[in-house]
Design a protein around this motif. Sequence first.
Motif, short mmCIF file in Angstrom:
data_model
loop_
_atom_site.label_atom_id
_atom_site.label_comp_id
_atom_site.label_asym_id
_atom_site.label_seq_id
_atom_site.Cartn_x
_atom_site.Cartn_y
_atom_site.Cartn_z
N LEU A 1 4.31 -6.13 -6.79
CA LEU A 1 5.36 -5.71 -8.69
C LEU A 1 4.50 -6.24 -9.19
O LEU A 1 4.88 -5.48 -10.87
CB LEU A 1 6.33 -6.62 -8.26
N ALA A 2 4.25 -7.74 -9.20
CA ALA A 2 3.51 -8.22 -10.53
C ALA A 2 2.16 -7.45 -11.08
O ALA A 2 1.61 -7.02 -12.17
CB ALA A 2 3.46 -9.40 -10.54
N VAL A 3 1.66 -7.23 -9.39
CA VAL A 3 -0.07 -6.95 -10.04
C VAL A 3 0.33 -5.37 -10.57
O VAL A 3 -0.62 -4.44 -11.11
CB VAL A 3 -0.67 -6.54 -8.79
N MET A 4 1.59 -4.45 -10.00
CA MET A 4 2.43 -3.09 -10.27
C MET A 4 2.58 -2.78 -11.64
O MET A 4 1.62 -2.24 -11.91
CB MET A 4 3.11 -2.26 -9.27
N PHE B 1 -7.54 1.71 -9.80
CA PHE B 1 -8.90 0.90 -9.14
C PHE B 1 -10.05 1.79 -8.00
O PHE B 1 -9.29 2.94 -7.67
CB PHE B 1 -7.86 0.07 -7.81
N ASP B 2 -10.83 2.36 -8.69
CA ASP B 2 -11.61 2.29 -8.14
C ASP B 2 -12.52 1.87 -7.26
O ASP B 2 -12.91 1.79 -6.32
CB ASP B 2 -12.92 3.11 -8.70
N ASN B 3 -11.42 1.10 -6.01
CA ASN B 3 -11.66 0.25 -5.12
C ASN B 3 -11.39 0.37 -4.26
O ASN B 3 -9.86 0.60 -4.61
CB ASN B 3 -12.06 -1.18 -5.76
N ALA B 4 -11.44 0.45 -3.04
CA ALA B 4 -10.81 1.26 -1.74
C ALA B 4 -10.03 -0.48 -1.07
O ALA B 4 -8.39 -0.36 -1.10
CB ALA B 4 -11.45 1.52 -0.84
N GLN C 1 -7.72 -1.13 -3.59
CA GLN C 1 -5.87 0.04 -3.33
C GLN C 1 -5.54 -0.71 -2.28
O GLN C 1 -3.78 -0.87 -2.58
CB GLN C 1 -6.43 1.25 -3.82
N PHE C 2 -6.36 -0.95 -1.28
CA PHE C 2 -5.13 -1.48 0.00
C PHE C 2 -4.59 -2.54 -0.28
O PHE C 2 -2.98 -3.07 0.37
CB PHE C 2 -6.76 -1.51 1.20
N LEU C 3 -5.21 -3.54 -1.06
CA LEU C 3 -4.47 -4.66 -1.65
C LEU C 3 -3.07 -5.06 -2.27
O LEU C 3 -1.84 -5.33 -1.84
CB LEU C 3 -4.94 -5.39 -2.39
N VAL C 4 -2.69 -3.95 -2.64
CA VAL C 4 -1.78 -3.06 -3.65
C VAL C 4 -0.58 -2.72 -2.37
O VAL C 4 0.38 -3.08 -3.16
CB VAL C 4 -2.09 -2.07 -4.76
N ILE C 5 -1.00 -1.59 -2.15
CA ILE C 5 -0.47 -0.93 -1.31
C ILE C 5 0.36 -1.81 -0.13
O ILE C 5 1.36 -2.13 0.29
CB ILE C 5 -0.67 -0.26 -0.55
N LEU D 1 0.57 -5.09 -0.21
CA LEU D 1 1.21 -6.03 -1.12
C LEU D 1 2.66 -5.41 -1.19
O LEU D 1 3.83 -5.89 -0.89
CB LEU D 1 0.87 -7.10 -2.04
N LEU D 2 3.04 -4.24 -2.40
CA LEU D 2 3.95 -3.78 -2.20
C LEU D 2 4.54 -3.13 -0.20
O LEU D 2 5.80 -3.15 -0.52
CB LEU D 2 4.06 -2.55 -2.43
N SER D 3 4.12 -3.00 0.75
CA SER D 3 4.51 -2.53 1.52
C SER D 3 5.34 -3.84 2.28
O SER D 3 6.13 -3.59 3.35
CB SER D 3 4.06 -2.65 2.53
N LEU D 4 5.07 -5.08 1.74
CA LEU D 4 5.63 -6.57 2.28
C LEU D 4 7.13 -6.20 2.55
O LEU D 4 8.83 -6.16 2.55
CB LEU D 4 5.58 -8.01 1.45
N TRP D 5 7.62 -5.54 0.87
CA TRP D 5 8.98 -5.24 0.37
C TRP D 5 9.67 -4.69 1.46
O TRP D 5 10.60 -4.45 2.11
CB TRP D 5 9.45 -4.35 -0.59
N PHE D 6 8.80 -3.51 2.50
CA PHE D 6 8.94 -3.16 3.56
C PHE D 6 9.59 -3.38 4.99
O PHE D 6 10.54 -3.63 5.60
CB PHE D 6 8.33 -2.16 3.99
#
Lengths: 313, 538
Positions: free
Chosen positions: B193-196, B340-343, B346-350, B352-357
């Motif tokens: 969330l902080a990154v977002m 981010f123009d870097n997969a 992008q993967f890291l952001v998703i 980390l956020l997926s941990l909420w799920f």
Amino acid sequence: MRLYFATDIHGSDVCWRKFLNSGKHYEADVIILGGDMTGKALVPVVDDGGGRWHATLLENRHELAGLEEVEPFEQMVRRRGYYPFRTTPDEMQELQADDERTTTLFHDLMLKRVEEWIALADERLEGQDLRCFVCPGNDDQFEVDEVVANAKNVELAEGRVVDIDGFQLASTGWANITPWNTFREEEEPQLAERIERVASQVTADPQHTIFSLHCPPFGSGLDEAPELDENMRLKHGGRAPVPVGSKAVREAIERYQPTLALHGHIHECRGNARLGKTLCINPGSSYEQGELLGAVVDLDGGKKVKRFVLTSG
Amino acid sequence: MATVAGEPGRMEEKGLFARTATGLVRGWSVWDGFVYAAFSINLVTLGLYAFSFAPFIPEKGLLWAVVLSGAYLVFQAITYSSLIAAMPRAGGDYIWISRVLGGGIGFVLAAAGWWFILWHWVPIYANILNIEVFGPISAIIGWERGISFWAEPWGIFVASVLVAAGASVLVALGLRTYARFQKICFYGGLVGLAVMFVLLLVHSKSDFISAYNDRAPDLYGSPTYETTLAAGQYDVGNVGSFAFTGIFLLIPFMLFFNLWSNWGATLYGEVRGASDFRNNIKAMGGALLATTAVAAIFLLLFAKTFGWDFYNGANNAYWGAAEGGPGFWPYPGMMAAFFFDNAVLQFLVIGLLSLWFFGWMGSVFLSSTRVVFATAFDRVLPEWAAKVGRNGVPTGALALMLVPAIPIAAFYAWDGDGFRTWTLNATLVIAITFLGSAVSAAIFPWRRPEIYNASPIAKYRVAGIPLITVAATLFSAILLFSLWQWWRDDRYFVNDPDSFIYLGCMYLLAIGIYFGSRLWRKRQGIDMGMVQRQIPAE
């Protein structure tokens, strides 16, 4: 035979009174209290002079005007299982400075209440076709046994095998080691020996044998308590229960396979479980609310206990 | 008898002498309670999903609906904290309702609200897993077929099976392991969330339009920002629009997000007094208010960076399947990752956020297994329902959750006869159960005065009325309002006759089980009336 079992009433007056009435209420032949009769806290009711008193219960300070307010307050304290005592500000200072004196007061009040309870039981149970057993638990001081043993209508079950309507009841209120260093707790090997000493006296077949072992069997689902850290704080907000029951109790049940095993000790772990042919019950405890949690069990000597109900009375 | 809060000031006087006795522990950490409550009112999984429904209420007012409903639901935290303080260890809605309103009502409301309806939450969880985790990751790694697969019936079904299996594993591992896992997910999720937050804060709207137009067409084959904006256009107003009607009408949607602070309530341990009551309010209410505040901040950031018209328009186009729509659920986490123009990033952001799920996933079965246990111990359900294996796995209760959840997930995935819309009852049914607890709480001081008067909450009054009654009445009001809206307004998609028939069947099933069980037990010679019958004390 119908038995009613309750446990861990921890000084609650109203729970004891309900227990004494449970035989009639549930039409039971036998009533058993599985241990931990004594309460956990003293509540000073301080005389401020001029008919004014004050006390603190559950972190709420109560200002009391006259004995007409003090007495209902004391009843409320007793209902929760605590021990009210009237005192003065000076005596409070002395008590707070003297742990030994506080401990003595604690013991005296605990014993006094047990004596009152036993007297009430002798009166209430007189003439009833009902047997009443009490087996003190790990939180009960040893002097409790003597008081119970001297009762007319209440039988002490600790460390004994007693015959009831063709069944045998083997009991002990001892537990495995707790973080609280209570009166009746010991290491698992010693507890195993203690249970063995009682269980080996049983002559009935397993279908006619009942164990009343205060501590529930380890890993049975009846022994889960919140995990504590080194400072006795609940870990993970109290949402992380771990099994804390006794392995010795479990081994004894698995070895002897009594038809019924009655437990307490872990108040929040109300439930039942089967270990082999044994029905294990922990009715739990809500003594603070004056609710007597218990179990009504019908026994017919069959292979398994089939009729039982956990009650909230 | 007058009561005054707090310790006396003139001397350090003990109010209570406690001895060393089993079960006397020091209080639990408010922070721990906060963490678990925050996970229940899950901004990422539930919040972002709920906010995307805003276009269904074009009267506007999303931000204020979030803020005001969140603030109002503090009454829920007070209600549940009061019940916990008065009847600790009781085990939640089932026991509270049973003890105040009766065993039959308790069972029916708890079975429908904590058992049957949770079967339907499995595909809802799966849908969120697909749109927030599997779909975005498929896009990032360039698995084009994956993007469409997770939106198809098989994708939803597979995800549902994964959710059911994952939740079962977490329940089987035990509460302690789950609590540890949740905490790890919480801290990892906070980093996400902080990154977002930083990405949305430091970039301008023009940066976003540029990033969106670079990445969305490439990853999803989406049309441009401007096309989607045009496709979903409606009068969205601005983020701060204070439209009274819109705010009220959005509240029933918001309950999908913020009605769950009580899931983090601690039910264990010996309540020592008023401080425990206050701590529970702090944990539940604090998590509710903090999550609400964070949600508001993110909505403001969405408006600043995505554009309020685009954020709502994209959701509108997505749900309306409009020509020119984004082609993917406009997940704000993914849209932030577009910067981010870097997969890998992008993967890291998703990720980390997926941990909420993943930290939240076990909740779909966890509370249900407790209700199954409690009802089995009351002999309503058969003994095997509460069976625990030697390794502590609640096999019976898990089977009762898992087995029905799979065919229901299949119905949801293939959407027979609009089945998917019926599952929108998911919040409604639990709201009815909470209403049962709220009513129980409101009348508790009169129904069980002996317990109430001896509890730490007895001294809390508002204008002479018990606080629990005031809080529970106000909490009931928002539930009744939402139930009324769900009943009368088509825009919540739950008020068609089929949906209500289906809903009714769930309650009939619960009633059938209850009365069937009573008859069955009677034939066994067991009087179920014994369970709750009070023993006279005199």
